[in-house]
Design an enzyme around this catalytic site. Structure first.
Site, PDB file in Angstrom:
ATOM      1  N   VAL A  72      -0.729  -5.762  -5.679  1.00  0.00           N
ATOM      2  CA  VAL A  72      -0.493  -6.787  -4.685  1.00  0.00           C
ATOM      3  C   VAL A  72      -0.824  -6.166  -3.073  1.00  0.00           C
ATOM      4  O   VAL A  72      -1.011  -4.345  -3.145  1.00  0.00           O
ATOM      5  CB  VAL A  72       0.839  -6.612  -4.215  1.00  0.00           C
ATOM      6  CG1 VAL A  72       1.665  -7.018  -2.973  1.00  0.00           C
ATOM      7  CG2 VAL A  72       1.459  -7.564  -5.755  1.00  0.00           C
ATOM      8  N   CYS A  73      -1.550  -6.624  -2.171  1.00  0.00           N
ATOM      9  CA  CYS A  73      -1.960  -5.757  -0.760  1.00  0.00           C
ATOM     10  C   CYS A  73      -0.687  -6.807   0.274  1.00  0.00           C
ATOM     11  O   CYS A  73      -0.570  -7.915   0.142  1.00  0.00           O
ATOM     12  CB  CYS A  73      -2.656  -5.902  -0.273  1.00  0.00           C
ATOM     13  SG  CYS A  73      -4.195  -6.741  -0.530  1.00  0.00           S
ATOM     14  N   ALA A  74      -2.066  -6.529   2.025  1.00  0.00           N
ATOM     15  CA  ALA A  74      -1.668  -7.712   2.856  1.00  0.00           C
ATOM     16  C   ALA A  74      -2.320  -8.751   2.694  1.00  0.00           C
ATOM     17  O   ALA A  74      -1.250  -9.778   2.879  1.00  0.00           O
ATOM     18  CB  ALA A  74      -1.633  -7.319   3.705  1.00  0.00           C
TER      19      ALA A  74
END
Length: 376
Positions: A72-74
């Site tokens: 997960v990232c932005a």
């Protein structure tokens, strides 16, 4: 072999079904600490993306070998690259499609129950923000309560069921997220309702939601009745639906109570809050099912994914409803407060119609968790 994209709906389903999930969050530690994809049984490893630019060899042993890792990232890009590296190391990996940016806007409709005469009540869960909104359906008409700014989902949901949205209600002037209420009303031709005590500085026309206002719905006798319940804001108003459900806005949550300080009148509004919780709500039937406008953590979710408890159960279990001493109550609501919501003053101005903002700016204003409750 390439990593797969996990759709937002699948991530939401994991939360609703309380399935385990291992998440490798590659955002900065401060962002991860403040706000993450939360679910019962979820486990996490937070390693900033910049520490993985040379490869993932040093962290592979810290990841489970027998289950898929969700990166997960932005905004998705960094998580795709890290997931690719994990696959190259022989690990099963996926990335969250759209990242936390998309997750913050995802809505999931869940049926709460049936109403008299064949109507239905739905709760719309915004897992990435902890926001809850509602649609009351009777016959071919619907009322939407505390709508998010993603108005197309309500419109599509109603269209699929042959429903005309006739009324849109905000239980109070929101400060933690941008209301889609007025926009939804404009897009559907519905009437927009707002408590008049919260509307003193708004720049638009509205229908005044006052104590005792009754909105009939459909041909089956379904009614939505307003109950003035100040404390979170001076205008906060609850709604009794079908004599069975109590939509409390941000006054009462499952595990906490609303904060009274977001307009700079904490002391005065705290007195109103106590009167609402310890007097007005006490007069209501314990069997009413409480449906709040937010939840604070995944422990508040029921097994079917809904956020709901009876009023009687909350009077037995919610700490904020069991402080007999007035001074102790005032201490709770003045000292046990989290940081104020991100951009909350801008959001209030936006919801009053006194500030314009482009869609990207609206998204930025809302990033992060909701902070409408007193800490338990």
């Amino acid at each position: 072999m390439t990593p797969r994209a996990m759709e937002l709906q699948e991530a939401a389903q994991r939360i609703m079904e309380q399935k385990p999930l291992f998440i490798l969050d590659v955002r900065n530690p401060s962002d991860f600490k403040e706000w993450k994809l939360e679910g019962k049984g979820f486990t996490y490893l937070n390693i900033p993306y910049f520490e993985l630019l040379d490869g993932v060899e040093d962290i592979v042993d810290r990841l489970p070998a027998d289950q898929e890792v969700l990166v997960v990232c932005a905004k998705e890009g960094s998580s795709v690259m890290v997931a690719d590296m994990l696959v190259e190391q022989g690990r099963k990996a996926a990335y969250l499609k759209g990242g936390m940016k998309a997750w913050s806007e995802h809505l999931v409709p869940v049926k709460i129950g049936d109403l008299k005469g064949g109507g239905e009540l739905y709760q719309f869960l915004r897992y990435g923000k902890g926001c809850l909104s509602y649609m009351v359906i009777s016959g071919n008409e619907g009322i939407v309560v505390d709508a998010s700014r993603m108005t197309s989902l309500y419109i599509d949901f109603a269209a699929e069921r042959g429903i005309q949205i006739t009324h849109v209600i905000d239980t109070h002037l929101h400060a933690d997220h941008i209301s889609g209420g007025r926009r939804l009303a404009q897009e559907t031709g519905a009437s927009y309702w707002l408590p008049e005590e919260d509307a003193q500085e708004v720049t638009f026309a509205y229908h005044a939601l006052t104590d005792g206002t009754v909105l009939p719905l459909g041909m089956q006798g379904t009614q939505v009745e307003a109950v003035y319940s100040p404390g979170h804001t001076i205008g906060s108003t609850s709604l009794i639906v079908d004599e069975r459900y109590l939509l409390t806005g941000d006054i009462l949550f499952i595990d906490s109570i609303g904060r009274p300080d977001l307009a700079g009148q904490a002391r005065e509004w705290a007195q109103h809050l106590r009167s609402t919780l310890y007097e007005r709500y006490q007069e209501l039937a314990e069997a009413l099912i409480v449906l709040p406008a937010h939840y604070m953590n995944v422990d508040e979710l029921n097994e079917d994914g809904t956020v709901a408890r009876s009023l009687g159960q909350l009077y037995r279990e919610n700490h904020g409803l069991n402080l007999k001493d007035s001074d102790e109550f005032m201490s709770l609501v003045s000292q046990n407060l989290p940081a104020q919501p991100n951009s909350y003053e801008e959001i209030r101005q936006r919801n009053m119609g006194r500030l314009d903002a482009a869609p990207d700016r609206e998204r930025e204003m809302e990033i992060g968790p909701n902070r409408c409750a007193v800490r338990s």
